[in-house]
Design an enzyme around this catalytic site. Sequence first.
Site, PDB file in Angstrom:
ATOM      1  N   ASN A   6       0.859  -1.184   0.000  1.00 52.19           N
ATOM      2  CA  ASN A   6       0.000   0.000   0.000  1.00 52.19           C
ATOM      3  C   ASN A   6       0.901   1.243   0.000  1.00 52.19           C
ATOM      4  O   ASN A   6       1.668   1.460   0.945  1.00 52.19           O
ATOM      5  CB  ASN A   6      -0.898  -0.039   1.246  1.00 52.19           C
ATOM      6  N   HIS A   9       1.060   6.290   1.599  1.00 47.81           N
ATOM      7  CA  HIS A   9       1.840   7.272   2.359  1.00 47.81           C
ATOM      8  C   HIS A   9       3.013   7.854   1.580  1.00 47.81           C
ATOM      9  O   HIS A   9       3.642   8.805   2.032  1.00 47.81           O
ATOM     10  CB  HIS A   9       2.230   6.689   3.720  1.00 47.81           C
ATOM     11  N   HIS A  42      -5.531   3.599  -1.652  1.00 47.49           N
ATOM     12  CA  HIS A  42      -6.845   3.904  -1.082  1.00 47.49           C
ATOM     13  C   HIS A  42      -7.238   5.307  -1.527  1.00 47.49           C
ATOM     14  O   HIS A  42      -6.630   6.286  -1.103  1.00 47.49           O
ATOM     15  CB  HIS A  42      -6.739   3.822   0.457  1.00 47.49           C
ATOM     16  N   ARG A  44      -9.392   7.889  -0.850  1.00 45.27           N
ATOM     17  CA  ARG A  44     -10.340   8.302   0.198  1.00 45.27           C
ATOM     18  C   ARG A  44     -11.223   9.434  -0.318  1.00 45.27           C
ATOM     19  O   ARG A  44     -10.812  10.223  -1.167  1.00 45.27           O
ATOM     20  CB  ARG A  44      -9.575   8.762   1.445  1.00 45.27           C
ATOM     21  N   ARG A  48      -7.050  12.714   1.018  1.00 46.49           N
ATOM     22  CA  ARG A  48      -5.957  13.193   1.863  1.00 46.49           C
ATOM     23  C   ARG A  48      -4.581  12.739   1.368  1.00 46.49           C
ATOM     24  O   ARG A  48      -3.590  13.364   1.685  1.00 46.49           O
ATOM     25  CB  ARG A  48      -6.172  12.789   3.323  1.00 46.49           C
ATOM     26  N   GLU A  69      -8.519   0.329  -2.762  1.00 45.36           N
ATOM     27  CA  GLU A  69      -9.352   0.364  -1.547  1.00 45.36           C
ATOM     28  C   GLU A  69     -10.242   1.577  -1.633  1.00 45.36           C
ATOM     29  O   GLU A  69      -9.776   2.659  -1.989  1.00 45.36           O
ATOM     30  CB  GLU A  69      -8.469   0.523  -0.308  1.00 45.36           C
ATOM     31  N   THR A 100      -8.290   3.494   8.464  1.00 42.31           N
ATOM     32  CA  THR A 100      -9.523   2.714   8.522  1.00 42.31           C
ATOM     33  C   THR A 100      -9.699   2.073   9.899  1.00 42.31           C
ATOM     34  O   THR A 100      -8.802   1.414  10.394  1.00 42.31           O
ATOM     35  CB  THR A 100      -9.486   1.603   7.440  1.00 42.31           C
ATOM     36  N   GLU A 149     -10.791  -9.382   3.069  1.00 41.63           N
ATOM     37  CA  GLU A 149      -9.532  -8.983   3.700  1.00 41.63           C
ATOM     38  C   GLU A 149      -9.806  -8.914   5.197  1.00 41.63           C
ATOM     39  O   GLU A 149     -10.635  -8.117   5.651  1.00 41.63           O
ATOM     40  CB  GLU A 149      -9.042  -7.635   3.175  1.00 41.63           C
ATOM     41  N   HIS A 188      -3.673  -4.417   7.696  1.00 39.59           N
ATOM     42  CA  HIS A 188      -3.837  -3.266   8.580  1.00 39.59           C
ATOM     43  C   HIS A 188      -2.944  -3.388   9.802  1.00 39.59           C
ATOM     44  O   HIS A 188      -3.109  -4.308  10.602  1.00 39.59           O
ATOM     45  CB  HIS A 188      -5.285  -3.045   9.042  1.00 39.59           C
TER      46      HIS A 188
HETATM   47  N1  PXP Z   1      -5.865  -2.944   4.218  1.00 37.59           N
HETATM   48  C1  PXP Z   1      -6.837  -2.003   4.343  1.00 37.59           C
HETATM   49  C2  PXP Z   1      -8.230  -2.387   4.020  1.00 37.59           C
HETATM   50  C3  PXP Z   1      -6.528  -0.686   4.739  1.00 37.59           C
HETATM   51  O1  PXP Z   1      -7.508   0.222   4.857  1.00 37.59           O
HETATM   52  C4  PXP Z   1      -5.172  -0.351   4.968  1.00 37.59           C
HETATM   53  C5  PXP Z   1      -4.832   1.053   5.306  1.00 37.59           C
HETATM   54  O2  PXP Z   1      -5.093   1.879   4.232  1.00 37.59           O
HETATM   55  C6  PXP Z   1      -4.201  -1.358   4.818  1.00 37.59           C
HETATM   56  C7  PXP Z   1      -4.579  -2.649   4.460  1.00 37.59           C
HETATM   57  C8  PXP Z   1      -2.756  -1.085   5.062  1.00 37.59           C
HETATM   58  O3  PXP Z   1      -2.590  -0.820   6.410  1.00 37.59           O
HETATM   59  P1  PXP Z   1      -1.196  -0.316   6.965  1.00 37.59           P
HETATM   60  O4  PXP Z   1      -0.885   0.960   6.261  1.00 37.59           O
HETATM   61  O5  PXP Z   1      -1.438  -0.168   8.421  1.00 37.59           O
HETATM   62  O6  PXP Z   1      -0.187  -1.394   6.639  1.00 37.59           O
END
Ligand code: PXP
Length: 242
Positions: A6, A9, A42, A44, A48, A69, A100, A149, A188
Amino acid sequence: MKLGVNIDHVATIRQARGTRYPDIVEAAEACRRGGAHGITIHLREDRRHIQDADVFAVKKWGRLPLNLEMANAEEIVAIALKVKPEEVCLVPEKRRELTTEGGLDVVRDRKLKQTVARLSEAGVRVSLFVDPDPRQLEASLKVGATCVELHTGRYCDTRGTIRKRELRRLAAGAKLAHKLGLQVNAGHGLNLDNLDGLASVPHLDTLNIGHSIVARAVLIGLEPAVREMLRAMKGIQQHAGR
Ligand code: PXP
């Protein structure tokens, strides 16, 4: 076990200053070189971090499958139907949350079924982000998802006996989801320090990991950070004899 990175960031750093860098496609490419199996972003509703143009750009780059996402909001669903990522993971979204919080309430959410159908008809595989609760897993199958997931956030955020209980719930949830014929992903809050617990969770197809990899990338680079996570994942699979 596969790794979806992901890269939200990476966009967070760019949005903090309104610059054009760091480039999201360059980040996706670094993840690919590091061995990632997929890219997760993601989009959003408050934009953001990831922007609409990022979603189109990563899809156009196309060297790894894209998992988008998103909340079940019409504006975002319309974008997904245009982009047609390989996979959509529907998540609950609250404006003021840091990230999330909690899984979808598939049992009660009456709007999910239609969105799952629209995305599926467009050739997009649909995953639902859920807590490892049997009722939510059974409802996920009923609304037409092919994948779930499992939300690992509670496992990651707790300690001691509560953490052990969360791990047992994740293992039982994974078993049930697999038995129902659903692909089992998880994500997550996962990082190099808490990944080992997942050795006791069977049937995991893909882990979606973001924040900890991007944070590590600040120190060692994105490609090595992805490799490091893949090594850790291999370690837990060997430990579990899989
Ligand atoms: N899976 C989902 C559904 C999420 O919402 C997120 C955060 O955007 C992640 C995985 C990744 O989480 P993390 O950034 O904490 O590894």
